[in-house]
Design an enzyme around this catalytic site. Structure first.
Site, PDB file in Angstrom:
ATOM      1  CG  ASP A 106      -3.802  39.136  38.391  1.00  7.09           C
ATOM      2  OD1 ASP A 106      -2.862  39.118  39.199  1.00  7.09           O
ATOM      3  OD2 ASP A 106      -4.733  39.964  38.420  1.00  7.09           O
ATOM      4  CG  ASP A 206      -2.357  39.177  43.771  1.00  7.37           C
ATOM      5  OD1 ASP A 206      -3.113  40.115  43.502  1.00  7.37           O
ATOM      6  OD2 ASP A 206      -2.445  38.493  44.806  1.00  7.37           O
ATOM      7  CD  GLU A 256      -1.735  44.206  44.248  1.00  5.63           C
ATOM      8  OE1 GLU A 256      -2.746  44.779  44.668  1.00  5.63           O
ATOM      9  OE2 GLU A 256      -1.428  43.055  44.584  1.00  5.63           O
ATOM     10  CG  HIS A 328      -9.253  43.948  40.776  1.00  5.47           C
ATOM     11  ND1 HIS A 328      -7.998  44.377  40.357  1.00  5.47           N
ATOM     12  CD2 HIS A 328      -9.031  43.002  41.706  1.00  5.47           C
ATOM     13  CE1 HIS A 328      -7.076  43.697  41.025  1.00  5.47           C
ATOM     14  NE2 HIS A 328      -7.668  42.849  41.837  1.00  5.47           N
ATOM     15  CG  ASP A 329      -7.757  45.123  44.561  1.00  9.44           C
ATOM     16  OD1 ASP A 329      -8.642  44.249  44.605  1.00  9.44           O
ATOM     17  OD2 ASP A 329      -6.541  44.859  44.384  1.00  9.44           O
TER      18      ASP A 329
HETATM   19  C1  GLC Z   1      -4.238  41.801  45.366  1.00 12.54           C
HETATM   20  C2  GLC Z   1      -5.431  41.732  44.471  1.00 12.54           C
HETATM   21  C3  GLC Z   1      -6.669  41.664  45.300  1.00 12.54           C
HETATM   22  C4  GLC Z   1      -6.594  40.421  46.150  1.00 12.54           C
HETATM   23  C5  GLC Z   1      -5.311  40.365  46.943  1.00 12.54           C
HETATM   24  C6  GLC Z   1      -5.071  38.988  47.466  1.00 12.54           C
HETATM   25  O1  GLC Z   1      -4.222  42.946  46.132  1.00 12.54           O
HETATM   26  O2  GLC Z   1      -5.438  42.806  43.592  1.00 12.54           O
HETATM   27  O3  GLC Z   1      -7.837  41.677  44.538  1.00 12.54           O
HETATM   28  O4  GLC Z   1      -7.690  40.368  47.009  1.00 12.54           O
HETATM   29  O5  GLC Z   1      -4.185  40.668  46.174  1.00 12.54           O
HETATM   30  O6  GLC Z   1      -4.770  38.118  46.410  1.00 12.54           O
END
Ligand code: GLC
Length: 657
Positions: A106, A206, A256, A328-329
């Protein structure tokens, strides 16, 4: 040829891969301190191999104060001591590699932790770090603008030493890096090379579409993140990253990218041209929410599948899709889109088929493969996620009722996905011998890997069968997806097809039985059922399965036994046209599940990949159905191989000629 007249997508390992996402804190704790660790991942590699995964995406393992559980990095080149050491990591890379599993890290570089040395230096104005972050002076005695952060509160925090505010799209402990500064970008490229040299096979990036910041004079009181994403600069910086680091390396890269449209995918992940291999869409994760994620909107199958299908068709020939239903979100997919009560097993299998049989690279989040569900902790004290805790606190401050807040949390909290992986019915679900950092979902006694492994009809074995199927059928990887019946209120159905002919996937995403009249070009076409979610996966698809059946001469009765006396969906034994022999006897004929398909003499002995092998001939032919309609039970899922197009339907009494 594709729409654009470009060549078909080139083959790549990451297009064929099944990726498994691990949230290390919650996966397996080998040290006994209550927090999952790298040694825990190492201990479960055999499990991942048996599941059939090709790559693991590890949520952040770098040194971090843990304000956002690792998404706030204070040292990009060190392993957080909670997770182990660099030696543990290097061992993990080696051992995973020995099992054919690649590691994807990540990459969290939109922001760092406020405890990163760069930020300490920056807040003191020390060169060259002074402008590593985004500093602004206040306006009219207030904040530089009215943006809010994703986790609640303003997106700016004041620092007296500099008499200025820094921008943080997330929590104050996550200051945004200033990507406009070339030195920042070079630091990122260097740290990427550092991990590539250690043997990682790619990056999940991310919130990478937030790295290019616009002018910050926006007057709205929006969530800052939403004003920032997809700025042309983000695309430019990714192109530069591609040239500097990614080009020529055979890596899995996935951005992401909240708030993207398919058109964004054409740029970020344009086939053969884009800076990234894939981006994660979010649109399909927004159909059941209102203005914010905490406000429910009714889940509507028609709306959902339109989104899924639109992404599939718009990306065809232009970008390679990344597929996911949870991470995980997000809440657990079986609770969100399926049913975590009476039909949990069927619904989890159905969602598995949806995830694994669309076109694209599927990302399976830990626990999905056993149908783990949302959790309903009674008290806010049992929750750990910063977003959830802030939502609760702000809600209480505004006077919102406790029950209202807890209902929203039960539905949408990120902790739904972060309760420990359920390995067994033993203490703490077998996750830790210590005290887990977050409570285990109380349903672990029923839902756990050990129980699933022992049950041939479990969600887990269905995943294994689907993965094995996808691996042997090129059409299920590279074939185009043709949406069917977009307006059916319950059924999600589509074809996957390549030169070897189409496959049909039909899923009843509802708790009530339904009849699906097959669309005209398909109705009455010969097809064989390869898999469904109501019966044990045929051992044929996965020879390593513990189901005690081996295909071979005289195994028809055994098959009938495995499938509860209902043998449609697997190969018949015997030459075409013959009744299959019973084990050591005669006459165990095939039968159908629902009886709706008209049955006839099998038409050939081709295996599922279209090739007729010696083994297929020995196993005999496939049972052919010519359905006009499907009666699908609650959450019933079926997968068929169909006769190639042009295969003319024979009417009774009509010869072939
Ligand atoms: C992304 C991650 C999340 C995190 C956010 C800030 O959305 O998946 O878990 O809180 O970024 O880094």
């Amino acid at each position: 040829m594709t729409m654009e007249g470009r060549a078909r997508p080139e083959r790549a390992w990451w297009k064929e891969a099944i990726v498994y996402q691990i949230y290390p804190r919650s996966f397996f704790d080998a040290s006994g301190d209550g927090v999952g660790d790298l040694a825990g991942v190492l201990a479960k590699l055999d499990y991942l191999q048996a599941l059939g995964v090709d790559a693991v995406w590890l949520s952040p393992i770098y040194r971090s104060p843990g304000a956002d559980h690792g998404y706030d990095v204070s040292d990009y080149r060190e392993i957080d001591p909670q997770f182990g050491t660099m030696a543990d990591f290097e061992r993990l890379v080696r051992e995973a590699d020995a099992r054919g599993i690649r590691l994807v890290l990540d990459l969290v570089v939109n922001h760092t932790s406020d405890e990163h040395p760069w930020f300490y230096a920056s807040r003191q104005g020390i060169v060259p770090y002074r402008d590593f972050y985004i500093w602004r002076t206040g306006k009219n005695g207030g904040l530089p603008n009215r943006w809010r952060s994703v986790f609640g509160g303003p997106a700016w925090t004041y620092v007296p030493e500099r008499n200025a505010y820094y921008l943080h799209l997330f929590s104050p402990k996550q200051p945004d890096l200033n990507w406009d500064l070339p030195a920042v970008r070079q630091e990122v490229y260097r740290l990427m090379r550092f991990w590539l040299e250690k043997g990682v096979a790619g990056f999940r990036m991310d919130v990478i579409n937030a790295i290019g910041k616009p002018e910050l004079d926006d007057e709205t009181d929006a969530v800052g993140f939403e004003r920032v994403i997809n700025h042309p600069k983000a695309f430019r910086y990714l192109e530069e990253m591609y040239e500097a680091v990614l080009k020529g390396a055979d890596l899995l890269t996935v951005g992401e990218t909240p708030g993207v449209t398919p058109e964004h995918a054409w740029r970020y992940a344009a086939l053969g041209r884009g800076p990234l291999g894939m981006i994660f869409p979010f649109e399909h994760m927004t159909v059941d929410i209102g203005a914010t994620k905490w406000e429910p909107a009714p889940f509507d199958v028609v709306r959902w599948k339109r989104v899924l299908f639109r992404w599939q068709t718009k990306l065809e020939g232009r970008a390679w899709p990344a597929l996911y239903l949870g991470n995980h979100d997000q809440p657990r997919p079986v609770s969100r889109f399926g049913d975590d009560g009476e039909y949990r097993v069927a619904a989890a299998k159905l969602l598995a088929a949806l995830l694994l049989l669309q076109k694209g690279t599927p990302f399976v989040y830990q626990g999905e493969e056993i149908g783990m569900t949302n959790v309903r902790f009674p008290s806010i004290d049992d929750y750990r996620d910063i977003e959830t805790l802030n939502f609760y606190r702000e809600g209480r401050e505004r006077g919102v009722a406790e029950e209202t807040l807890m209902a929203a949390i039960h539905r949408m909290s990120r902790d739904n996905a972060r309760t420990p992986m359920q390995w067994s019915a033993g203490k703490n679900a077998g996750f830790t011998s210590g005290t887990p950092w977050i409570r285990v979902n109380p349903n672990y006694r029923e839902i756990n890997v050990e129980a699933a492994w022992a049950d041939p009809e479990s969600v887990l074995h269905f995943y294994r069968a689907l993965i094995a199927l996808r691996k042997r059928v090129p059409a299920l990887v590279y074939g185009r997806l043709v949406p069917l019946c977009p307006d059916d209120p319950a059924v999600i159905a589509f074809l996957r097809e390549d030169e070897a002919g189409p496959w049909l996937v039909a899923l009843n995403l509802s708790p009530v039985p339904t009849t699906w009249p097959l669309p005209r070009p398909i109705a009455g076409r010969p097809m064989v059922r390869v898999l469904d979610n109501r019966h044990r996966p045929p051992a044929y698809w996965d020879p390593a399965t513990p189901i005690p059946v081996a295909w071979g001469d005289g195994e028809a009765a055994a098959f009938a036994e495995v499938c509860g006396g209902k043998a449609a969906g697997g190969p018949e034994i015997g030459a075409p046209g013959e009744r299959p022999p019973e084990r050591g006897g005669h006459g165990a004929g095939p039968s159908t599940f629902a009886g709706e398909g008209r049955r006839e003499t099998p038409v050939g002995a081709a295996g599922p990949d279209g090739k007729q092998t010696a083994a297929d001939v020995r196993r005999g032919s496939w049972e052919v159905e010519r359905p006009e309609a499907f009666r699908l039970g609650p959450y019933e899922a079926r997968v068929y191989r169909m006769a190639p197009p042009g295969h003319r339907r024979r009417r009774p009494g009509e010869g072939d000629g």
